[in-house]
Scaffold this motif. Structure first.
Motif, PDB file in Angstrom:
ATOM      1  N   ARG A  57       0.833  -1.208   0.000  1.00  0.00           N
ATOM      2  CA  ARG A  57       0.000   0.000   0.000  1.00  0.00           C
ATOM      3  C   ARG A  57       0.868   1.258   0.000  1.00  0.00           C
ATOM      4  N   LEU A  59       2.347   1.649  -3.520  1.00  0.00           N
ATOM      5  CA  LEU A  59       1.339   2.075  -4.492  1.00  0.00           C
ATOM      6  C   LEU A  59       1.002   3.555  -4.327  1.00  0.00           C
ATOM      7  N   ARG A 109       1.787   5.543  -7.456  1.00  0.00           N
ATOM      8  CA  ARG A 109       0.546   5.648  -8.214  1.00  0.00           C
ATOM      9  C   ARG A 109      -0.444   6.642  -7.601  1.00  0.00           C
ATOM     10  N   ALA A 116      -4.044   3.728  -3.135  1.00  0.00           N
ATOM     11  CA  ALA A 116      -3.953   2.290  -2.927  1.00  0.00           C
ATOM     12  C   ALA A 116      -5.305   1.765  -2.480  1.00  0.00           C
ATOM     13  N   TRP A 165      -0.266  -4.187 -11.101  1.00  0.00           N
ATOM     14  CA  TRP A 165      -0.006  -2.787 -10.797  1.00  0.00           C
ATOM     15  C   TRP A 165       1.060  -2.145 -11.667  1.00  0.00           C
TER      16      TRP A 165
END
Length: 210
Positions: free
Chosen positions: A65, A68, A72, A75, A114
């Motif tokens: 998490r 991510l 990104r 999460a 992912w």
């Protein structure tokens, strides 16, 4: 030591493996049941009982998490990622026991689902850590849970996953999913000369999307 070098610390968001980071000391010492964590619905569990069973085992999911969110921007819940990992074979549930995190299928899942770089490293020496962190990677390292207090007698090397987010001349910098607030939770510095007592020499290397 030859692996020491200038300070590099990546600005990675922190996640505990429990919903309430401030309650970790009470939960791990048994003075509070995890089922009493008032924030358990945020975990994505169907009940407080389900949350309590899973949370004690999802240090690896907490690390994912963090990665991510770092690369990104967001999460999923811990339970959503746990379900994915079960489906991918990275966790295997056997009654009341959960086997895992199993590195190879986990790394494959992270790459496929992912788009992150992910490499299972059953042999990941301490000397390799600074160069990997310096190249922009984050490292999931297998350590004894006692690393949070640097106690004198760790039970073993390994068994718990932390996320290495930086290095300095003196220390590796960790986000510890079962760390204690105000000291060993986020950006916690573990001296190089102490790390070997807790570290199993294995982990998972994570990198940004290619």
């Amino acid at each position: 030591m030859t692996h020491q070098r200038a300070e590099i610390i990546h600005p990675v968001p922190y996640h505990s493996q429990w919903a309430s980071p401030e309650l970790v000391p009470a939960i791990v010492t048994g003075t509070l049941s995890a089922a009493e964590d008032p924030r358990w619905p945020e975990y994505g569990a169907a009940s407080a009982t389900e949350y309590a069973w899973w949370a004690r085992q999802l240090c690896g999911v907490a690390c994912l998490r963090m990665a991510l969110e770092h690369w990104r921007g967001s999460a999923p819940t811990a339970m959503a990622l746990a379900a994915d990992c079960v489906e991918a074979g990275a966790y295997v549930r056997r009654g009341d026991r959960l086997d895992g995190l199993i590195y190879a299928p986990f790394a494959s899942y992270v790459r496929t689902r992912w788009g992150l770089e992910a490499q299972s490293r059953p042999d990941l020496p301490i000397a390799a850590i600074p160069e990997l962190i310096g190249s922009g990677r984050l490292l999931m390292l297998s350590v004894d849970p006692g690393v949070r207090e640097l106690g004198p007698d760790p039970r073993r090397r390994g068994g718990h996953l932390v996320l290495a987010v930086g290095t300095t001349e003196e220390a590796v910098v960790l986000h510890n999913p079962s760390g204690f607030p105000g000291g060993s939770q986020e950006f916690a510095r573990v001296p190089w000369h102490e790390l070997g007592r807790f570290y199993a020499g294995r982990g998972v290397v994570l990198g940004p999307p290619s």
